[in-house]
Design a protein around this motif. Structure first.
Motif, PDB file in Angstrom:
ATOM      1  N   GLY A  19      43.865 126.781 133.651  1.00 28.14           N
ATOM      2  CA  GLY A  19      44.189 127.316 132.336  1.00 28.14           C
ATOM      3  C   GLY A  19      44.298 126.198 131.324  1.00 28.14           C
ATOM      4  N   SER A  20      44.850 126.520 130.184  1.00 31.84           N
ATOM      5  CA  SER A  20      45.034 125.521 129.131  1.00 31.84           C
ATOM      6  C   SER A  20      46.077 124.508 129.591  1.00 31.84           C
ATOM      7  CB  SER A  20      45.503 126.191 127.838  1.00 31.84           C
ATOM      8  OG  SER A  20      46.829 126.677 127.999  1.00 31.84           O
ATOM      9  N   SER A  21      46.050 123.326 129.003  1.00 37.17           N
ATOM     10  CA  SER A  21      47.029 122.305 129.383  1.00 37.17           C
ATOM     11  C   SER A  21      48.456 122.778 129.118  1.00 37.17           C
ATOM     12  CB  SER A  21      46.753 120.987 128.665  1.00 37.17           C
ATOM     13  OG  SER A  21      46.813 121.142 127.270  1.00 37.17           O
ATOM     14  N   THR A  22      48.656 123.562 128.056  1.00 34.55           N
ATOM     15  CA  THR A  22      49.984 124.103 127.760  1.00 34.55           C
ATOM     16  C   THR A  22      50.441 125.056 128.859  1.00 34.55           C
ATOM     17  OG1 THR A  22      49.560 123.920 125.392  1.00 34.55           O
ATOM     18  CG2 THR A  22      51.335 125.404 126.062  1.00 34.55           C
ATOM     19  N   ALA A  23      49.553 125.944 129.298  1.00 35.92           N
ATOM     20  CA  ALA A  23      49.902 126.901 130.347  1.00 35.92           C
ATOM     21  C   ALA A  23      50.166 126.186 131.670  1.00 35.92           C
ATOM     22  CB  ALA A  23      48.783 127.926 130.515  1.00 35.92           C
ATOM     23  N   ILE A  24      49.352 125.189 131.995  1.00 39.16           N
ATOM     24  CA  ILE A  24      49.541 124.452 133.244  1.00 39.16           C
ATOM     25  C   ILE A  24      50.859 123.678 133.208  1.00 39.16           C
ATOM     26  CG2 ILE A  24      48.662 122.532 134.637  1.00 39.16           C
ATOM     27  CD1 ILE A  24      45.823 123.584 133.924  1.00 39.16           C
ATOM     28  N   THR A  25      51.162 123.034 132.102  1.00 38.27           N
ATOM     29  CA  THR A  25      52.432 122.317 131.965  1.00 38.27           C
ATOM     30  C   THR A  25      53.610 123.255 132.149  1.00 38.27           C
ATOM     31  OG1 THR A  25      51.457 120.653 130.513  1.00 38.27           O
ATOM     32  CG2 THR A  25      53.846 120.930 130.393  1.00 38.27           C
ATOM     33  N   SER A  26      53.536 124.436 131.550  1.00 41.65           N
ATOM     34  CA  SER A  26      54.602 125.428 131.676  1.00 41.65           C
ATOM     35  C   SER A  26      54.759 125.866 133.131  1.00 41.65           C
ATOM     36  CB  SER A  26      54.297 126.632 130.782  1.00 41.65           C
ATOM     37  OG  SER A  26      55.290 127.605 130.906  1.00 41.65           O
ATOM     38  N   MET A  27      53.658 126.109 133.829  1.00 36.21           N
ATOM     39  CA  MET A  27      53.705 126.526 135.229  1.00 36.21           C
ATOM     40  C   MET A  27      54.290 125.418 136.093  1.00 36.21           C
ATOM     41  SD  MET A  27      53.069 128.973 137.420  1.00 36.21           S
ATOM     42  CE  MET A  27      51.629 130.020 137.340  1.00 36.21           C
ATOM     43  N   LEU A  28      53.882 124.170 135.863  1.00 41.39           N
ATOM     44  CA  LEU A  28      54.422 123.053 136.639  1.00 41.39           C
ATOM     45  C   LEU A  28      55.925 122.903 136.424  1.00 41.39           C
ATOM     46  CD1 LEU A  28      51.580 120.414 136.188  1.00 41.39           C
ATOM     47  CD2 LEU A  28      52.166 121.664 138.284  1.00 41.39           C
ATOM     48  N   GLU A  29      56.399 123.113 135.199  1.00 39.58           N
ATOM     49  CA  GLU A  29      57.841 123.075 134.929  1.00 39.58           C
ATOM     50  C   GLU A  29      58.552 124.184 135.692  1.00 39.58           C
ATOM     51  OE1 GLU A  29      58.213 123.171 130.665  1.00 39.58           O
ATOM     52  OE2 GLU A  29      57.434 121.119 130.464  1.00 39.58           O
ATOM     53  N   TRP A  30      57.966 125.368 135.732  1.00 34.12           N
ATOM     54  CA  TRP A  30      58.573 126.488 136.454  1.00 34.12           C
ATOM     55  C   TRP A  30      58.612 126.196 137.954  1.00 34.12           C
ATOM     56  CZ3 TRP A  30      57.111 129.925 140.263  1.00 34.12           C
ATOM     57  CH2 TRP A  30      58.011 130.953 140.494  1.00 34.12           C
ATOM     58  N   PHE A  31      57.572 125.524 138.478  1.00 31.81           N
ATOM     59  CA  PHE A  31      57.547 125.182 139.908  1.00 31.81           C
ATOM     60  C   PHE A  31      58.793 124.418 140.316  1.00 31.81           C
ATOM     61  CE2 PHE A  31      52.613 125.086 140.493  1.00 31.81           C
ATOM     62  CZ  PHE A  31      52.598 126.476 140.486  1.00 31.81           C
ATOM     63  N   TRP A  32      59.350 123.581 139.429  1.00 32.82           N
ATOM     64  CA  TRP A  32      60.542 122.804 139.771  1.00 32.82           C
ATOM     65  C   TRP A  32      61.762 123.678 140.002  1.00 32.82           C
ATOM     66  CZ3 TRP A  32      61.070 118.204 141.702  1.00 32.82           C
ATOM     67  CH2 TRP A  32      60.060 117.276 141.515  1.00 32.82           C
ATOM     68  N   SER A  33      61.843 124.841 139.383  1.00 30.91           N
ATOM     69  CA  SER A  33      62.996 125.722 139.608  1.00 30.91           C
ATOM     70  C   SER A  33      62.681 126.768 140.666  1.00 30.91           C
ATOM     71  CB  SER A  33      63.438 126.387 138.304  1.00 30.91           C
ATOM     72  OG  SER A  33      62.377 127.130 137.740  1.00 30.91           O
ATOM     73  N   GLY A  34      61.433 127.198 140.759  1.00 33.38           N
ATOM     74  CA  GLY A  34      61.040 128.176 141.774  1.00 33.38           C
ATOM     75  C   GLY A  34      61.734 129.515 141.594  1.00 33.38           C
ATOM     76  N   PRO A  35      61.435 130.470 142.472  1.00 31.37           N
ATOM     77  CA  PRO A  35      62.083 131.775 142.388  1.00 31.37           C
ATOM     78  C   PRO A  35      63.511 131.707 142.921  1.00 31.37           C
ATOM     79  CG  PRO A  35      60.577 131.702 144.248  1.00 31.37           C
ATOM     80  CD  PRO A  35      60.413 130.404 143.501  1.00 31.37           C
ATOM     81  N   ALA A  36      64.282 132.743 142.658  1.00 27.44           N
ATOM     82  CA  ALA A  36      65.669 132.812 143.138  1.00 27.44           C
ATOM     83  C   ALA A  36      65.711 132.595 144.650  1.00 27.44           C
ATOM     84  CB  ALA A  36      66.276 134.166 142.776  1.00 27.44           C
ATOM     85  N   GLY A  37      66.661 131.773 145.100  1.00 27.35           N
ATOM     86  CA  GLY A  37      66.824 131.522 146.522  1.00 27.35           C
ATOM     87  C   GLY A  37      65.936 130.426 147.082  1.00 27.35           C
ATOM     88  N   SER A  38      65.084 129.840 146.250  1.00 24.98           N
ATOM     89  CA  SER A  38      64.196 128.797 146.749  1.00 24.98           C
ATOM     90  C   SER A  38      64.860 127.422 146.610  1.00 24.98           C
ATOM     91  CB  SER A  38      62.866 128.806 145.998  1.00 24.98           C
ATOM     92  OG  SER A  38      63.066 128.399 144.663  1.00 24.98           O
ATOM     93  N   SER A  39      64.331 126.469 147.333  1.00 29.11           N
ATOM     94  CA  SER A  39      64.784 125.086 147.252  1.00 29.11           C
ATOM     95  C   SER A  39      63.545 124.210 147.053  1.00 29.11           C
ATOM     96  CB  SER A  39      65.508 124.697 148.542  1.00 29.11           C
ATOM     97  OG  SER A  39      65.820 123.328 148.533  1.00 29.11           O
ATOM     98  N   VAL A  40      63.443 123.578 145.897  1.00 32.71           N
ATOM     99  CA  VAL A  40      62.276 122.761 145.575  1.00 32.71           C
ATOM    100  C   VAL A  40      62.670 121.291 145.685  1.00 32.71           C
ATOM    101  CG1 VAL A  40      60.570 122.185 143.812  1.00 32.71           C
ATOM    102  CG2 VAL A  40      61.410 124.538 144.020  1.00 32.71           C
ATOM    103  N   SER A  41      61.973 120.545 146.552  1.00 35.87           N
ATOM    104  CA  SER A  41      62.281 119.119 146.707  1.00 35.87           C
ATOM    105  C   SER A  41      61.249 118.235 146.014  1.00 35.87           C
ATOM    106  CB  SER A  41      62.364 118.754 148.191  1.00 35.87           C
ATOM    107  OG  SER A  41      61.142 119.001 148.837  1.00 35.87           O
ATOM    108  N   GLY A  42      60.124 118.811 145.601  1.00 37.93           N
ATOM    109  CA  GLY A  42      59.123 118.014 144.912  1.00 37.93           C
ATOM    110  C   GLY A  42      57.953 118.859 144.463  1.00 37.93           C
ATOM    111  N   VAL A  43      57.289 118.384 143.437  1.00 39.81           N
ATOM    112  CA  VAL A  43      56.070 119.013 142.928  1.00 39.81           C
ATOM    113  C   VAL A  43      55.055 117.897 142.776  1.00 39.81           C
ATOM    114  CG1 VAL A  43      55.023 120.229 140.975  1.00 39.81           C
ATOM    115  CG2 VAL A  43      57.355 120.806 141.697  1.00 39.81           C
TER     116      VAL A  43
END
Length: 64
Positions: A19-43
Motif C-alpha cells: 500500500g501507500s507508505s502512510t498506510a504501511i507505516t500505520s500498519m507497522l505501528e499497529w503491529f507493535w501493539s497487536g490485538p488484545a491479549g497478544s505479546s509483541v517482542s519485535g517487528v
C-alpha cells in the motif's frame, strides 16, 4: 492496502502488506501493539519486490 497475515508454527506472525507508505507505516505501528491479549517482542520490516500483487487482504492459513 492489500496483503495477508499468517501465524507461524514457532508463534511468530508473518505478514505481507502492500500500500501507500502512510498506510504501511500505520500498519507497522499497529503491529507493535497487536490485538488484545497478544505479546509483541519485535517487528522486523523487510522490504521486498513483488512479481504480482496479492488480491484483497486476507488471513492466510498456515502453509507449512
Amino acid at each position: 492496502m492489500t496483503g495477508w497475515v499468517r501465524n507461524e508454527p514457532d508463534g511468530s506472525v508473518t505478514a505481507l502488506i502492500v500500500g501507500s507508505s502512510t498506510a504501511i507505516t500505520s500498519m507497522l505501528e499497529w503491529f507493535w501493539s497487536g490485538p488484545a491479549g497478544s505479546s509483541v517482542s519485535g517487528v522486523e520490516p523487510r522490504p521486498t519486490i513483488l512479481n504480482e500483487l496479492p488480491g484483497d487482504f486476507t488471513i492466510a492459513h498456515q502453509l507449512r
